[in-house]
Write an enzyme that holds these catalytic residues in place. Sequence first.
Site, mmCIF file in Angstrom:
data_model
loop_
_atom_site.group_PDB
_atom_site.id
_atom_site.type_symbol
_atom_site.label_atom_id
_atom_site.label_comp_id
_atom_site.label_asym_id
_atom_site.label_seq_id
_atom_site.Cartn_x
_atom_site.Cartn_y
_atom_site.Cartn_z
ATOM 1 C CB SER A 7 -3.343 39.162 -2.636
ATOM 2 O OG SER A 7 -3.175 39.077 -1.232
ATOM 3 C CG HIS A 30 0.609 40.849 -3.639
ATOM 4 N ND1 HIS A 30 1.470 41.876 -3.969
ATOM 5 C CD2 HIS A 30 -0.064 41.265 -2.536
ATOM 6 C CE1 HIS A 30 1.308 42.880 -3.109
ATOM 7 N NE2 HIS A 30 0.388 42.532 -2.219
ATOM 8 C CG ASP A 32 -0.804 41.189 1.018
ATOM 9 O OD1 ASP A 32 -0.205 42.200 0.613
ATOM 10 O OD2 ASP A 32 -1.794 40.708 0.434
ATOM 11 C CG MET A 34 -0.197 42.430 6.794
ATOM 12 S SD MET A 34 -1.983 42.649 6.862
ATOM 13 C CE MET A 34 -2.391 42.563 5.110
ATOM 14 C CG HIS A 63 2.520 44.729 0.131
ATOM 15 N ND1 HIS A 63 1.167 44.958 -0.014
ATOM 16 C CD2 HIS A 63 3.031 45.883 0.648
ATOM 17 C CE1 HIS A 63 0.876 46.184 0.383
ATOM 18 N NE2 HIS A 63 1.981 46.765 0.808
ATOM 19 C CG MET A 65 1.569 46.188 4.267
ATOM 20 S SD MET A 65 -0.005 45.443 3.831
ATOM 21 C CE MET A 65 0.586 43.902 3.167
ATOM 22 C CG MET A 136 -1.105 50.364 -0.190
ATOM 23 S SD MET A 136 -1.243 48.586 -0.395
ATOM 24 C CE MET A 136 -2.823 48.193 0.309
ATOM 25 C CG ASP A 174 -2.210 45.498 -2.806
ATOM 26 O OD1 ASP A 174 -3.266 44.845 -2.858
ATOM 27 O OD2 ASP A 174 -1.307 45.276 -1.974
HETATM 28 C C1 DX5 Z 1 -4.152 44.639 1.843
HETATM 29 C C2 DX5 Z 1 -3.216 43.833 0.983
HETATM 30 C C3 DX5 Z 1 -3.762 43.413 -0.307
HETATM 31 C C4 DX5 Z 1 -4.981 42.537 -0.226
HETATM 32 C C5 DX5 Z 1 -5.817 42.827 -1.437
HETATM 33 O O1 DX5 Z 1 -3.436 45.217 2.882
HETATM 34 O O2 DX5 Z 1 -2.017 44.550 0.735
HETATM 35 O O3 DX5 Z 1 -2.768 42.789 -1.107
HETATM 36 O O4 DX5 Z 1 -4.717 41.162 -0.187
HETATM 37 O O5 DX5 Z 1 -7.030 42.170 -1.301
HETATM 38 P P1 DX5 Z 1 -8.291 42.565 -2.192
HETATM 39 O O6 DX5 Z 1 -7.905 42.322 -3.610
HETATM 40 O O7 DX5 Z 1 -9.348 41.638 -1.689
HETATM 41 O O8 DX5 Z 1 -8.576 44.018 -1.914
HETATM 42 ZN ZN ZN Z 2 -0.595 43.693 -0.757
#
Ligand code: DX5
Ligand code: ZN
Length: 215
Positions: A7, A30, A32, A34, A63, A65, A136, A174
């Site tokens: 990620s 990956h 993220d 948000m 991903h 969010m 998650m 994840d």
């Molecule tokens: C959190 C993200 C994850 C995050 C994981 O909301 O969706 O993808 O980057 O990070 P680690 O591996 O540090 O938990």
């Molecule tokens: Zn993620």
Amino acid sequence: MIKIAPSILSADFCNLERDIQRVSSADWLHVDVMDGMFVPNITIGVPVVQSIRKCTDMFLDVHLMIEKPWRYIDAFAKAGADLLSVHLESDLPPAIRDALRAMEANGVRKAVALRPITDPDAILPYLEELDMVLIMTVEPGFGGQSFMEGKLSKIRRARALIDKVNPNCLLQVDGGINPSTAKLAVEAGANVLVAGSAVYGAADIPAAISALRVG
Ligand code: DX5
Ligand code: ZN
């Protein structure tokens, strides 16, 4: 065969191209996204995905969010995403279906994501057509949190449903993945592992990626 998806949330955004190249021994990247509404944090948007697409051939696992993700499916697909995950909690079921239809129209792979609290059986109305389910194991929003071991039974349940309804569907986990939790997640049935801090926080990134290949 387990896929590892670093990620970039834990990458250095001033040196994103360098940090993407550093994880080139992994399988997917990956990303993220948000929006500060669905989760309390704001991260990456469409223009950044577009730029990432220009500097790597890696499979882009995006991903989302964000609230009402159907509004942005076309844009992220055109920016170069290979797979999009939408959270089942982010909108009502008809709008989740709209998002999946938009993914299909754009030729991107389709996934639904579940917050830690969401019942795994919530995937059932969509499972037949999905390419991946994302479970998650931390509250979405931030990297570096601890893996919720209590969610292993949920991974097992999702694995059982996938095996019954759509065995080709991938099962991604994840949040809080490191070599020991990777083993637990894979034993419970996961076959795609996201890892942010365990990869980017390591002195030797290729070794950290290899250490996650537990299956
Ligand atoms: C959190 C993200 C994850 C995050 C994981 O909301 O969706 O993808 O980057 O990070 P680690 O591996 O540090 O938990
Ligand atoms: Zn993620």
